[in-house]
Write an enzyme that holds these catalytic residues in place. Structure first.
Site, PDB file in Angstrom:
ATOM      1  N   ASP A 165       0.822  -1.213   0.000  1.00 28.96           N
ATOM      2  CA  ASP A 165       0.000   0.000   0.000  1.00 28.96           C
ATOM      3  C   ASP A 165       0.858   1.265   0.000  1.00 28.96           C
ATOM      4  O   ASP A 165       2.030   1.248   0.370  1.00 28.96           O
ATOM      5  CB  ASP A 165      -0.872   0.046   1.261  1.00 28.96           C
ATOM      6  CG  ASP A 165      -2.012  -0.959   1.224  1.00 28.96           C
ATOM      7  OD1 ASP A 165      -1.972  -1.884   0.390  1.00 28.96           O
ATOM      8  OD2 ASP A 165      -2.933  -0.823   2.045  1.00 28.96           O
ATOM      9  N   HIS A 335       3.625  -2.454   3.021  1.00 33.30           N
ATOM     10  CA  HIS A 335       3.653  -1.075   2.513  1.00 33.30           C
ATOM     11  C   HIS A 335       4.905  -0.746   1.710  1.00 33.30           C
ATOM     12  O   HIS A 335       5.977  -1.274   1.973  1.00 33.30           O
ATOM     13  CB  HIS A 335       3.574  -0.081   3.685  1.00 33.30           C
ATOM     14  CG  HIS A 335       2.233  -0.035   4.332  1.00 33.30           C
ATOM     15  ND1 HIS A 335       1.840  -0.952   5.273  1.00 33.30           N
ATOM     16  CD2 HIS A 335       1.181   0.798   4.151  1.00 33.30           C
ATOM     17  CE1 HIS A 335       0.595  -0.677   5.651  1.00 33.30           C
ATOM     18  NE2 HIS A 335       0.168   0.372   4.993  1.00 33.30           N
TER      19      HIS A 335
HETATM   20 ZN   LIG Z   1      -2.452   3.248   3.283  1.00 27.25          ZN
END
Ligand SMILES: [Zn+2]
Ligand SMILES: *[C@@H]1O[C@H](CO)[C@@H](O)[C@H](O)[C@H]1NC(C)=O
Ligand SMILES: *[C@@H]1O[C@H](CO)[C@@H](O)[C@H](O)[C@H]1NC(C)=O
Ligand SMILES: *[C@@H]1O[C@H](CO)[C@@H](O)[C@H](O)[C@H]1NC(C)=O
Ligand SMILES: *[C@@H]1O[C@H](CO)[C@@H](O)[C@H](O)[C@H]1NC(C)=O
Ligand SMILES: *[C@@H]1O[C@H](CO)[C@@H](O)[C@H](O)[C@H]1NC(C)=O
Ligand SMILES: CC(=O)N[C@H]1CO[C@H](CO)[C@@H](O)[C@@H]1O
Length: 452
Positions: A165, A335
């Site tokens: 992400d 992430h």
């Molecule tokens: Zn995020």
């Protein structure tokens, strides 16, 4: 653990929804499954994609580009200020608003956050969870029958749905070389013959379009992660449309594709937001295993010890190896956020590959076409891996027009994303109903940034 809890919750949810009577009835144009039919986003039809992109998925096993990115510029003048809640009054956003059947958007109240930036649960009936609010209950099965369940795992035990992400990860200083910024992770994935699902923040793609073009050329799947990364239940209906609209628009302009998938920042979604997303062409994707990598020390991060994150990875590997992780595969939250998350991702991927069948989320879900553009057909587990011929054009994109600005300088405004401290707190997880354990919602109010 977590997966089992979610499965159990689905059962609870199914029972509760049978009792709901105040929700809108299903009508409109359902598909045969009863799910509201989607149409491709007509309000993006005037967007002209930049040149230089691949027009199909690279063939299985084919070499993909790596190394330095082409210099690519995009006119930022057509877009809202990066990292700010985008305005809703543009022609495009208004067209998107007009295209939604608002009778199919549950009237869930717009949520608020407290002074620390944590969502407030005051006034919400946590036990009934009338709007399937994930932040309240980890609910993934909408209470209304015209929306599909969220995707939150891989069905087959042993599958590891790989997702990152908050990208594309921009250089700390716009235009200046940065070891951890893209294409660092994309090159690493390519070197390990690994595809993944990327959830992009529109603001980050606006300021770093070359990274998005590389991701597509590398065979990675691009999905939406909103424009400015708010907890989406705090957005009004029109603001939610704008968050989706501007992100879809910049992804289409930069890469030429229009995703059918999105992930809510912090997982913060309810049936109001799901319905808006669905009617804009987007299926909601959550996760069932969370590395909490965003909270490690690094730009925009927190103070979680990397050893703790190592422990999560090791535990998942051990559970798979000792046979107890045998109920389903997983979708795991990682992430692109900063040096710490990228270096952690690289540290564990080779080991994961020896234990799990590591695949993009759509692959384990047998969804071959994650975009509205039908030229892109990705491999799935129930189909021969696609071997479409690709144009693999790596030529730099069309020269900028005179109206274009250098995104490196235009992106200075986005520096706030990397410099703001993240407040964090523990969300109220429907005490007594579901033991999901404490989970953290990092929040930003007034320019502070959330990191999930
Ligand atoms: Zn995020
Ligand atoms: C949208 O509203 C802002 C003020 O909130 C204004 O500055 C801008 O001109 C408006 N844009 C359009 C297209 O109406
Ligand atoms: C990432 O950068 C931070 C400083 O911002 C540093 O403390 C940390 O050690 C770095 N982590 C890695 C894995 O490079
Ligand atoms: C399997 O591994 C998991 C994760 O380390 C552990 O919690 C569990 O106790 C182990 N079970 C057995 C039977 O070894
Ligand atoms: C799955 O794991 C459980 C323990 O967690 C064990 O009781 C069960 O026999 C396993 N099932 C299979 C099919 O291996
Ligand atoms: C995808 O297809 C494979 C092979 O037919 C099957 O085992 C798997 O359950 C399917 N997954 C989904 C989500 O339909
Ligand atoms: C049918 C087939 O060959 N499927 C394969 C596609 O590629 C993935 C790896 O990305 C394999 O796991 C599948 O078995």
């Amino acid at each position: 653990m977590f997966a089992k809890q979610i499965l159990a919750l689905s059962t609870i949810v199914a029972m509760v929804s049978a009792q709901s009577s105040s929700l809108p009835a299903s009508s409109g144009t359902p598909t045969s499954s009863g799910v509201l039919a989607q149409t491709s986003p007509a309000w993006l039809s005037t967007v002209t994609p930049m040149a230089g992109n691949v027009l199909a998925v690279p063939s299985a096993g084919a070499a993909v580009p790596s190394g330095a990115l082409a210099a690519v510029t995009l006119s930022a003048t057509d877009y809202p200020t990066p990292w700010e809640v985008p305005p809703t009054n543009s022609t495009g956003v208004q067209a998107a608003i007009a295209a939604i059947d608002w009778t199919k958007v549950p009237a869930a109240p717009v949520r608020t956050a407290n002074a620390n930036g944590d969502l407030t649960f005051t006034g919400y009936d946590a036990n009934a969870d009338p709007y399937c609010w994930w932040s309240d209950s980890n609910c993934v099965k909408p209470k209304v029958d015209y929306l599909p369940s969220d995707i939150y795992n891989c069905p087959n035990p042993g599958d590891w749905g790989l997702s990152y992400d908050d990208g594309p990860l921009n250089p700390d200083t716009p235009g200046k070389a940065d070891q951890w910024a893209e294409p660092q992770l994309y090159d690493f994935l390519a070197a390990h013959n690994q595809k993944a699902t990327l959830f992009y923040i529109g603001s980050n793609l606006l300021t770093f379009p070359a990274a998005g073009q590389r991701a597509l050329a590398d065979g990675l799947t691009i999905c939406v992660h909103t424009w400015s990364h708010p907890p989406m239940t705090t957005q009004t209906n029109d603001q939610a449309v704008a968050q989706f609209y501007w992100t879809l628009r910049v992804i289409k302009e930069v890469t030429g594709v229009t995703p059918k998938c999105w992930r809510p920042p912090y997982g913060d979604v309810d049936d109001r937001i799901r319905s808006i997303a669905w009617q804009m062409g987007l299926r909601t994707i959550i996760w069932d295993e969370d590395t909490n990598d965003w909270n490690m020390p690094g730009t925009g991060g927190g103070n979680l010890s990397p050893n703790t994150v190592d422990g999560y990875f090791q535990g998942w590997i051990d559970a798979r190896k000792n046979g107890t992780d045998n109920v389903s595969g997983h979708v795991v939250l990682e992430h692109e956020l900063n040096n710490a998350t990228v270096s952690m991702a690289e540290k564990w991927l080779p080991t994961l590959q020896t234990t799990f069948n590591v695949v993009p989320v759509h692959e384990c879900q047998n969804i071959s076409q994650p975009y509205w553009e039908t030229g892109f057909t990705y491999p799935t587990e129930n189909a021969a891996n696609a071997t479409t011929t690709t144009s693999m054009s790596l030529a730099p994109s069309a020269a900028p027009t005179s109206a274009s600005v250098d995104v490196a300088s235009a992106s200075a405004a986005s520096a706030g994303a990397d410099s703001s401290a993240a407040a964090s707190g523990t969300a109220n997880s429907a005490a007594g109903k579901l033991a999901v354990g404490a989970f953290t919602v990092a929040a930003v109010i007034a320019g502070a940034m959330f990191n999930l």
